[in-house]
Design a protein around this motif. Structure first.
Motif, PDB file in Angstrom:
ATOM      1  N   GLY A  77       0.964  -1.053   0.178  1.00  0.00           N
ATOM      2  CA  GLY A  77      -0.242   0.067   0.129  1.00  0.00           C
ATOM      3  C   GLY A  77       0.342   1.408   0.078  1.00  0.00           C
ATOM      4  N   SER A  78       1.794   1.239  -0.014  1.00  0.00           N
ATOM      5  CA  SER A  78       3.005   2.969  -0.474  1.00  0.00           C
ATOM      6  C   SER A  78       3.779   2.321  -1.347  1.00  0.00           C
ATOM      7  CB  SER A  78       4.221   2.019   0.914  1.00  0.00           C
ATOM      8  OG  SER A  78       3.313   1.982   2.075  1.00  0.00           O
ATOM      9  N   GLU A  79       2.604   2.316  -2.735  1.00  0.00           N
ATOM     10  CA  GLU A  79       3.211   2.164  -4.290  1.00  0.00           C
ATOM     11  C   GLU A  79       4.342   4.243  -4.171  1.00  0.00           C
ATOM     12  OE1 GLU A  79       0.548   0.679  -3.419  1.00  0.00           O
ATOM     13  OE2 GLU A  79       1.746  -1.759  -3.345  1.00  0.00           O
ATOM     14  N   ALA A  80       2.963   5.189  -4.010  1.00  0.00           N
ATOM     15  CA  ALA A  80       3.734   6.336  -4.462  1.00  0.00           C
ATOM     16  C   ALA A  80       4.921   6.226  -3.328  1.00  0.00           C
ATOM     17  CB  ALA A  80       2.921   7.075  -3.619  1.00  0.00           C
ATOM     18  N   GLN A  81       4.888   6.414  -1.965  1.00  0.00           N
ATOM     19  CA  GLN A  81       6.014   6.088  -2.000  1.00  0.00           C
ATOM     20  C   GLN A  81       7.690   4.950  -2.666  1.00  0.00           C
ATOM     21  OE1 GLN A  81       3.855   5.569   0.019  1.00  0.00           O
ATOM     22  NE2 GLN A  81       2.764   7.738   0.739  1.00  0.00           N
ATOM     23  N   LEU A  82       7.265   4.488  -2.761  1.00  0.00           N
ATOM     24  CA  LEU A  82       8.367   2.743  -3.116  1.00  0.00           C
ATOM     25  C   LEU A  82       8.578   4.025  -4.494  1.00  0.00           C
ATOM     26  CD1 LEU A  82       6.576  -0.143  -3.631  1.00  0.00           C
ATOM     27  CD2 LEU A  82       9.045   0.329  -3.005  1.00  0.00           C
ATOM     28  N   GLU A  83       7.713   4.531  -5.428  1.00  0.00           N
ATOM     29  CA  GLU A  83       7.993   5.446  -6.561  1.00  0.00           C
ATOM     30  C   GLU A  83       9.270   6.656  -6.267  1.00  0.00           C
ATOM     31  OE1 GLU A  83       5.284   6.453  -8.992  1.00  0.00           O
ATOM     32  OE2 GLU A  83       4.132   4.600  -8.893  1.00  0.00           O
ATOM     33  N   VAL A  84       8.604   7.258  -4.933  1.00  0.00           N
ATOM     34  CA  VAL A  84       9.923   7.564  -4.424  1.00  0.00           C
ATOM     35  C   VAL A  84      11.367   7.280  -4.350  1.00  0.00           C
ATOM     36  CG1 VAL A  84      10.389   9.932  -2.701  1.00  0.00           C
ATOM     37  CG2 VAL A  84       8.112  10.038  -4.090  1.00  0.00           C
ATOM     38  N   HIS A  85      11.324   6.160  -3.421  1.00  0.00           N
ATOM     39  CA  HIS A  85      12.427   5.635  -2.996  1.00  0.00           C
ATOM     40  C   HIS A  85      12.403   4.841  -4.562  1.00  0.00           C
ATOM     41  CE1 HIS A  85      12.775   7.273   1.193  1.00  0.00           C
ATOM     42  NE2 HIS A  85      11.314   7.019   0.665  1.00  0.00           N
ATOM     43  N   ILE A  86      12.156   4.486  -5.396  1.00  0.00           N
ATOM     44  CA  ILE A  86      13.217   4.121  -6.126  1.00  0.00           C
ATOM     45  C   ILE A  86      13.475   4.871  -6.935  1.00  0.00           C
ATOM     46  CG2 ILE A  86      12.457   2.771  -8.980  1.00  0.00           C
ATOM     47  CD1 ILE A  86      10.166   1.472  -7.358  1.00  0.00           C
ATOM     48  N   GLY A  87      13.134   6.302  -7.234  1.00  0.00           N
ATOM     49  CA  GLY A  87      14.048   6.927  -7.990  1.00  0.00           C
ATOM     50  C   GLY A  87      15.438   7.918  -7.223  1.00  0.00           C
ATOM     51  N   ALA A  88      14.958   8.385  -5.759  1.00  0.00           N
ATOM     52  CA  ALA A  88      16.442   7.911  -4.906  1.00  0.00           C
ATOM     53  C   ALA A  88      17.137   6.940  -4.769  1.00  0.00           C
ATOM     54  CB  ALA A  88      15.544   8.249  -3.335  1.00  0.00           C
ATOM     55  N   SER A  89      16.833   5.513  -4.970  1.00  0.00           N
ATOM     56  CA  SER A  89      17.772   4.814  -5.307  1.00  0.00           C
ATOM     57  C   SER A  89      19.142   4.818  -6.432  1.00  0.00           C
ATOM     58  CB  SER A  89      16.961   2.730  -5.378  1.00  0.00           C
ATOM     59  OG  SER A  89      16.665   2.758  -3.904  1.00  0.00           O
ATOM     60  N   LEU A  90      18.142   5.037  -7.116  1.00  0.00           N
ATOM     61  CA  LEU A  90      18.408   5.585  -8.658  1.00  0.00           C
ATOM     62  C   LEU A  90      19.670   6.014  -8.765  1.00  0.00           C
ATOM     63  CD1 LEU A  90      16.238   5.048 -11.493  1.00  0.00           C
ATOM     64  CD2 LEU A  90      17.679   3.291 -11.307  1.00  0.00           C
ATOM     65  N   ASN A  91      19.321   7.485  -7.995  1.00  0.00           N
ATOM     66  CA  ASN A  91      19.721   8.632  -7.431  1.00  0.00           C
ATOM     67  C   ASN A  91      21.661   8.605  -6.338  1.00  0.00           C
ATOM     68  OD1 ASN A  91      18.325  10.346  -8.989  1.00  0.00           O
ATOM     69  ND2 ASN A  91      16.929  11.274  -6.411  1.00  0.00           N
ATOM     70  N   VAL A  92      21.222   7.600  -6.339  1.00  0.00           N
ATOM     71  CA  VAL A  92      22.425   7.566  -5.113  1.00  0.00           C
ATOM     72  C   VAL A  92      23.581   6.118  -5.506  1.00  0.00           C
ATOM     73  CG1 VAL A  92      21.423   7.672  -3.003  1.00  0.00           C
ATOM     74  CG2 VAL A  92      21.044   5.294  -3.601  1.00  0.00           C
ATOM     75  N   GLY A  93      22.572   5.557  -7.029  1.00  0.00           N
ATOM     76  CA  GLY A  93      24.106   4.658  -7.846  1.00  0.00           C
ATOM     77  C   GLY A  93      23.335   2.713  -7.957  1.00  0.00           C
ATOM     78  N   LEU A  94      22.171   3.111  -7.530  1.00  0.00           N
ATOM     79  CA  LEU A  94      21.911   1.868  -7.885  1.00  0.00           C
ATOM     80  C   LEU A  94      21.041   1.574  -8.873  1.00  0.00           C
ATOM     81  CD1 LEU A  94      19.861   0.891  -4.140  1.00  0.00           C
ATOM     82  CD2 LEU A  94      22.049  -0.008  -4.555  1.00  0.00           C
ATOM     83  N   THR A  95      21.334   0.367  -9.526  1.00  0.00           N
ATOM     84  CA  THR A  95      21.040  -0.220 -10.858  1.00  0.00           C
ATOM     85  C   THR A  95      19.202  -0.361 -11.100  1.00  0.00           C
ATOM     86  OG1 THR A  95      21.421  -2.495 -11.374  1.00  0.00           O
ATOM     87  CG2 THR A  95      23.684  -0.884 -11.587  1.00  0.00           C
ATOM     88  N   ALA A 122       8.384   0.442 -10.184  1.00  0.00           N
ATOM     89  CA  ALA A 122       9.525   0.670 -10.752  1.00  0.00           C
ATOM     90  C   ALA A 122       9.851   0.978 -11.914  1.00  0.00           C
ATOM     91  CB  ALA A 122      10.664  -0.670 -10.410  1.00  0.00           C
ATOM     92  N   LYS A 123       8.506  -0.261 -12.722  1.00  0.00           N
ATOM     93  CA  LYS A 123       8.499   0.328 -14.388  1.00  0.00           C
ATOM     94  C   LYS A 123       7.796   1.460 -14.101  1.00  0.00           C
ATOM     95  CE  LYS A 123       6.359  -1.916 -18.415  1.00  0.00           C
ATOM     96  NZ  LYS A 123       5.399  -3.389 -18.598  1.00  0.00           N
ATOM     97  N   ARG A 124       6.915   2.603 -13.678  1.00  0.00           N
ATOM     98  CA  ARG A 124       6.920   3.247 -13.898  1.00  0.00           C
ATOM     99  C   ARG A 124       7.874   4.226 -13.836  1.00  0.00           C
ATOM    100  NH1 ARG A 124       2.483   1.454 -11.379  1.00  0.00           N
ATOM    101  NH2 ARG A 124       2.676   2.597  -9.566  1.00  0.00           N
ATOM    102  N   VAL A 125       9.244   4.204 -13.111  1.00  0.00           N
ATOM    103  CA  VAL A 125       9.776   5.554 -12.670  1.00  0.00           C
ATOM    104  C   VAL A 125      10.817   4.916 -13.679  1.00  0.00           C
ATOM    105  CG1 VAL A 125      11.583   5.288 -11.111  1.00  0.00           C
ATOM    106  CG2 VAL A 125       9.305   5.599  -9.548  1.00  0.00           C
ATOM    107  N   PHE A 126      10.635   3.696 -14.156  1.00  0.00           N
ATOM    108  CA  PHE A 126      11.961   3.107 -15.315  1.00  0.00           C
ATOM    109  C   PHE A 126      11.769   4.365 -15.899  1.00  0.00           C
ATOM    110  CE2 PHE A 126      13.461  -0.979 -12.672  1.00  0.00           C
ATOM    111  CZ  PHE A 126      13.941   0.060 -11.432  1.00  0.00           C
ATOM    112  N   ALA A 127      10.316   3.652 -17.102  1.00  0.00           N
ATOM    113  CA  ALA A 127       9.572   4.542 -17.948  1.00  0.00           C
ATOM    114  C   ALA A 127      10.196   5.730 -18.196  1.00  0.00           C
ATOM    115  CB  ALA A 127       8.491   4.301 -18.095  1.00  0.00           C
ATOM    116  N   GLU A 128      10.078   6.295 -16.814  1.00  0.00           N
ATOM    117  CA  GLU A 128      10.279   8.216 -16.871  1.00  0.00           C
ATOM    118  C   GLU A 128      11.111   8.119 -16.738  1.00  0.00           C
ATOM    119  OE1 GLU A 128       8.803   9.229 -12.667  1.00  0.00           O
ATOM    120  OE2 GLU A 128       5.983   8.740 -13.530  1.00  0.00           O
ATOM    121  N   ARG A 129      12.368   7.671 -16.867  1.00  0.00           N
ATOM    122  CA  ARG A 129      14.022   7.895 -16.719  1.00  0.00           C
ATOM    123  C   ARG A 129      14.235   7.921 -17.971  1.00  0.00           C
ATOM    124  NH1 ARG A 129      16.734   8.679 -10.953  1.00  0.00           N
ATOM    125  NH2 ARG A 129      14.842   9.669 -10.183  1.00  0.00           N
TER     126      ARG A 129
END
Length: 141
Positions: A77-95, A122-129
């Motif tokens: 139930g935290s998909e909105a927060q997941l999207e933010v933290h998936i983006g943050a994960s990419l920002n700090v160098g996770l693939t 993740a698919k939404r965030v990856f697609a945006e990027r």
């Protein structure tokens, strides 16, 4: 300024620095979205969540994001927060592959439905990027 106000401002400044180092616009937008309805919640997210917790040196930013992704997947139930933290994960160098691996690993402990919801985020965030499709992600027969 009182000692309490000074401490409050210092904690917020520390948290803001940690927030800035991890998040792009999406992370900051969360705080901004609270300004007219729950500004104290926004303050606490920055001062406590980032200033007191994320800024601790015992875990590297990548490690903190791995933990965060796993927990957000598990609670569901935290998909909105997941999207933010998936983006943050990419920002700090996770693939993207490491992020997907977190969700694959999480499926063992919290089930396929929650892992599938996390992968959809993740698919939404990856697609945006512009990170879709992921290379080398074909299942073996």
């Amino acid at each position: 300024m009182s000692e309490n106000e000074t401490l409050r401002a210092e904690r917020f400044a520390s948290g803001k620095a940690a927030l800035d180092a991890i998040h792009d616009h999406a992370g900051h937008q969360v705080i901004e979205s609270l300004a007219d309805i729950a500004p104290e919640l926004g303050h606490q997210i920055v001062a406590w969540g980032y200033g007191d917790i994320y800024a601790r040196p015992e875990l590297a930013p990548q490690q903190r994001q791995l933990v965060t992704l796993g927990i957000l997947t598990a609670i569901g139930g935290s998909e909105a927060q997941l999207e933010v933290h998936i983006g943050a994960s990419l920002n700090v160098g996770l693939t993207p592959q490491q992020i997907i691996e977190v969700f694959l690993h999480s499926s063992v402990y919290c089930g396929f439905p929650r892992a599938l919801n996390a992968v959809a985020a993740a698919k939404r965030v990856f697609a945006e990027r512009g990170l879709m499709p992921l290379a080398g992600e074909t299942p073996e027969a």
